[in-house]
Structure formats: C-alpha cells, structure tokens
Design a protein around this motif. Structure first.
Motif, PDB file in Angstrom:
ATOM      1  N   UNK A 271       0.826  -1.204   0.000  1.00 47.73           N
ATOM      2  CA  UNK A 271       0.000   0.000   0.000  1.00 47.73           C
ATOM      3  C   UNK A 271       0.865   1.261   0.000  1.00 47.73           C
ATOM      4  N   UNK A 272       1.964   1.213   0.747  1.00 53.01           N
ATOM      5  CA  UNK A 272       2.867   2.371   0.775  1.00 53.01           C
ATOM      6  C   UNK A 272       3.472   2.624  -0.598  1.00 53.01           C
ATOM      7  N   UNK A 273       3.832   1.541  -1.307  1.00 59.80           N
ATOM      8  CA  UNK A 273       4.408   1.695  -2.652  1.00 59.80           C
ATOM      9  C   UNK A 273       3.399   2.335  -3.588  1.00 59.80           C
ATOM     10  N   UNK A 274       2.135   1.879  -3.536  1.00 59.14           N
ATOM     11  CA  UNK A 274       1.115   2.443  -4.414  1.00 59.14           C
ATOM     12  C   UNK A 274       0.813   3.888  -4.042  1.00 59.14           C
ATOM     13  N   UNK A 275       0.815   4.189  -2.738  1.00 58.51           N
ATOM     14  CA  UNK A 275       0.606   5.588  -2.336  1.00 58.51           C
ATOM     15  C   UNK A 275       1.736   6.459  -2.862  1.00 58.51           C
ATOM     16  N   UNK A 276       2.968   5.952  -2.781  1.00 59.29           N
ATOM     17  CA  UNK A 276       4.099   6.706  -3.326  1.00 59.29           C
ATOM     18  C   UNK A 276       3.946   6.895  -4.831  1.00 59.29           C
TER      19      UNK A 276
END
Length: 542
Positions: A271-276
C-alpha cells in the motif's frame, strides 16, 4: 523597422513557421514518463510479492521440518515412556510373584504394596484359579488375566490403565499389575503434534498451522512413484475474514501441512508503494500540466508575435504599393486636375456672359475637382509614413482651436459640442500631425450625425499619458465591428475615402501611443487616444 520596410519594398514575405503543438508533445512526454513510473512501481510490487511468497514458503518448509522432527521426537518419547512403564510394571509383578512363592499375599497386603509402589492395584491369580486383589476396589478390568500374555504391556484407554502380567514362579497362575495412564497421557499430549500445532498458531507471523489429510493423492501416481499436484509445495494469497493471508501447503508424510502466514507487513508495504506511486504520478501530472501550459503560453506569445510581424510586413507592403500608386496618381491625375481647375476658374472669371445655369455647372465641376484632389491628397498622406518632429504642444489649446474651426459646421448640423479639457499641461508631439489627428476625429464625429446629435471631447492625464476621448452617436454597426472602422478604405458614408481614421492610427503609432474603440451604449461610438507625454522616452523604454 527600416529592414522590414526594405523587405516590403523588395517584395519579400515573412512567413510564420509551422509550429508543432509543443504543449501536446509535453503532455505526451509526461504521460510516457508516468507510464514508465507505473511500470517500475508495478515491477517493484511484483518483486516484493514474489520475495514475500518465497520467504513465506521457506518459512513454511522450516515449520514442516520442525514439526516433523518434533513428531519423531514425540513418537520416540512415547515409546520410551511406555517401555519404562512396562519395565516398572514387570519388575513390580515379578517381585510380587517372588513374595507370593514365599508366603501367599492377603488382600490388605497387596493393597499396602500397591500403595507403596504407586500402582492402582495388584491381582494374583493362583493355580487353583482363585484370585486375590488389593485393594479390593481397584479398577482393574476383568479382561486383565493370565490370558493377556506375559511380557507384554497392555493399554486400556477407556479405563486410563496400563497393565502387565508375569507368571508365578511355579509356572501356574500369574501376577497382574496396573498403573494409571492419565498422567502419562497428559505427558504425551504435551509433547504431541496437536499441542505443537496449537502452540505455533498465534506466534509472530503465523496465523494458523494444521495438518490435513491428502485426499488428492492419485493412486496411480503413488504406484508409479510420481507426486500428485498437492504433493508439490506451493503458496497462494487468500482472503480470510477480511484480511489477506499467505497460505502454504507442503507435503507432510502422507498428509498436507497447511500454514497461514501473516501478510500485514507485506500489504502495508504494498500500500505504501502504491501511495508513493500515486503521489509521484500526481506531482508529475501537475508538473506536466503546468509545464505544458507555460509552453502553450510562450508558443501563443511567439505565434502572436509572428502574426504581428506578418501584419506589419503586410502593412508595409501595402504602404509601399500605395506609395507607388500615390506617386503615379499624383503624376498622372493631379496635373490634369490642376489644369482643369484653372481652366474652370478662368472660364468663370473671363466669361461674364454666362448665364446662371452655366455658372452653377462650372461651380459644380470645380467642387468635383476639389473633392478629387482631396482624395488624391488623402491617399498620399496615408501612403507616406508619418515622420513626427517632436516639439512642445499644449493639447488643450490645440483641441480648442480645432473645435472652434468646426463650431459653425456643428451648429449648422445641430451637433452640440461638449468639452472637458481637464489636462492643461504640455506634451512632446508633432504639432501638425497632432492637429491632423484631432481634426480627423472631430470631422468624422460631426459628419456621422447629419441630423444632429452631440460630440463629447475630453482631455485628461493618466499614467504618464495624455488621454483624448471623443464620444458621439450615429454609430450604426455592431459593437464587434467597432475596431474595423480604422481599417483602410472602410467607410459607411456615401462620400469619402475611408482613410481618415487609418491616418489617425498611423499618427498615433508614430507617437508610440494607443488607439481604442468602444461602444458604451447602442449607437454610440467612443474613441480613446493615449499619447505619451514624451514619446522619445517611450521609444527608449520599448
């Protein structure tokens, strides 16, 4: 400017280069960059998922090895415990058989011995099939007798009893000893597989561990030594109760070990990667839109500049052509016109015998010659670029003189002149050109109202400029056509060249000023001229 005029005189044409829509190219480049970033982030997520799945599978294999080793240890431990129990019960029975050979036991003696030895009961079956048991209420099943077989350990799970038989010394009869198996069962449970699986479930990173029967084994595959699909280790992501779990299935003997691994850290990182990605893509999109807008703005300005240069070149070409035409007209027409005019004047003076009808005809011809001469003069004035000679001019006095000259004509046409000359200062301008500018504007306003009206003339100072304002009714065009009246040869009057306002605009431009047209209300035209107080400073700033 001289080079532009020279190019116009030489017949050169400045064409606008075909411009690519750079803002679209910019958007396409930023879109491609976002696509590349999307591909990179997708690869990163896939790589992270593969790494997590590989580690989870390795972790599950490690669990399988630990559980298998623990199961083997539990089997060995259970065998060792049963062997110890067997030895203990056998030794106790042989000791009782020895004492029985010396002196037969009573029930109380057997009960006391059983209590001291930790047994639940002892039964002696003599050669005459008589039995003595102690304690008498011991829960030794009736099936435990000499027929049980000597040298073997028997377990009765329903009664929680381990039992062993030893023959008496004389060879007839036997001794039966019994031990409660509940405590041993608890030990086996503590070291058993179910206890281990229960303790593993809930540990850090492990949601559940269980052993399932391998119902998918193919008998033909087993017979041939080939593995069935379920016998290959594999892992998958599943949804369980609203959360994602990595479930691995690993062969475990004839069964399948199923382990559910926690994916909270993996999902949080994903999720953090997609938010980034969305943040980075949003920043790129904003930069792309902003950069494209800036490029479009600069391209628009550049295109407008090219178009302005094109118009300027067209004007210079037109002026050059008109100048040559004006010279030809002046040479070919003005001289004959002068001769005709002089002849008509001589005829009027030297022919007193002419009657009134012929005198009126001569006057009409003279007026026609004068109008034609005026047209030739206007064309010449428009064709010649104005070259102002800057001197000190008082605009209020100049406007007052022009209005005074047209006072009689305006009164005769019932045109009321309203003046507001608030600026009484001086400017640097060409007196003759400035007077021609004001006269053309006043003349145009008066001639636009043959049936009467008004002319408002205002003079003020604003932002380093002298502002001339002329407002009059009689404008019959649409408001969108107001700017067209300054185009060369555009006129709505039956007579006229349509060059008056064009000449005014050229004079204003020569003074580095600005001319604007507006329609404040239907049928009313307002002309605003802004001349700098000192055009030489304006030219330097430009």
């Amino acid at each position: 400017m001289k080079r532009l005029a020279q190019a116009a005189d030489d017949g050169l044409t400045l064409k606008s280069p075909r411009m690519l829509p750079v803002w679209r190219v910019s958007l396409m480049l930023f879109g491609l960059l976002i696509a590349v970033v999307l591909g990179y982030f997708y690869w990163q997520v896939r790589h992270l998922q593969q790494t997590f799945m590989m580690h989870s599978l390795e972790h599950s294999r490690l669990l399988a090895n630990v559980i298998e080793q623990n199961a083997r240890t539990a089997v060995l431990s259970q065998g060792a415990i049963e062997k110890i129990v067997h030895i203990f019960l056998g030794n106790s029975a042989r000791f009782v058989a020895y004492l029985e050979a010396v002196e037969p036991f009573s029930s109380d003696e057997l009960a006391e011995f059983a209590y001291e030895s930790g047994l639940i009961g002892i039964r002696v079956i003599r050669a005459d099939d008589t039995e003595v048991q102690g304690p008498e209420d011991a829960a030794l099943p009736a099936v435990i007798n000499c027929a049980l077989g000597t040298g073997e350990l028997a377990h009765f799970p329903e009664q929680n009893i381990y039992a062993a038989t030893v023959p008496l010394i004389n060879g007839k009869g036997c001794v039966v000893t019994g031990l409660e198996s509940a405590a041993i069962g608890r030990i086996n449970e503590e070291i058993g597989l179910n206890r281990l699986l229960g303790s593993l479930t809930g540990m850090a990173g492990i949601r559940y561990v269980r052993v399932e029967e391998n119902t998918g084994r193919d008998p033909a595959a087993v017979a041939s030594g080939r593995a069935s699909p379920d016998e290959h280790p594999h892992i998958r992501l599943i949804r369980d109760g609203g959360e994602t779990i990595a479930e691995s299935r690993i062969p475990f003997g004839n069964d399948i070990l199923v382990a559910g691994m926690d994916t909270s850290h993996f999902m949080a990182r994903t999720q953090q990667i997609w938010l980034e990605f969305f943040f980075f893509a949003g920043v790129l999109a904003m930069l792309g839109i902003s950069f494209s807008w800036i490029l479009n703005w600069f391209q628009g300005r550049y295109t407008a500049h090219i178009q302005a240069v094109d118009r300027e070149m067209a004007d210079h070409r037109e002026d050059a052509a008109l100048g040559r035409a004006a010279a030809a007209i002046a040479h070919e027409i003005r001289n004959p016109l002068n001769a005709i005019g002089m002849g008509l004047q001589r005829l009027r003076i030297e022919a007193p015998g002419l009657d009134d009808e012929y005198r009126d005809l001569v006057g009409t011809l003279l007026q026609a010659v004068q109008r034609t001469n005026a047209i030739v003069s206007d064309v010449g004035k428009y064709a010649r670029p104005p070259a102002p000679s800057f001197e000190t001019v008082v605009p209020a006095a100049l406007v007052g003189e022009i209005l005074q000259l047209y006072r009689r004509k305006s009164t005769g046409q019932s045109v009321e002149i309203i003046q507001d000359l608030a600026f009484a200062g001086e400017i640097k301008a060409d007196p003759q050109l400035t007077a021609q500018m004001v006269e053309n504007l006043v003349k145009n306003a008066v001639e636009a109202q043959p049936l009467g009206g008004y002319l408002k003339v205002a003079l003020s100072r604003k932002d380093g400029h002298a502002v001339f304002t002329f407002e009059n009714p009689g404008f019959d065009l649409a408001p969108s056509d107001a700017a067209r009246i300054a185009a060369p040869y555009f006129t709505t009057k039956a007579r006229g060249t349509g060059l008056g306002l064009s000449i005014v605009r050229k004079i204003v431009n020569a003074h580095h000023g600005h001319m604007a047209f507006a329609v404040p209300e239907p049928g009313v035209l307002r002309v605003t001229v802004r001349l700098p107080l000192d055009p030489r400073n304006a030219e330097t700033d430009a």
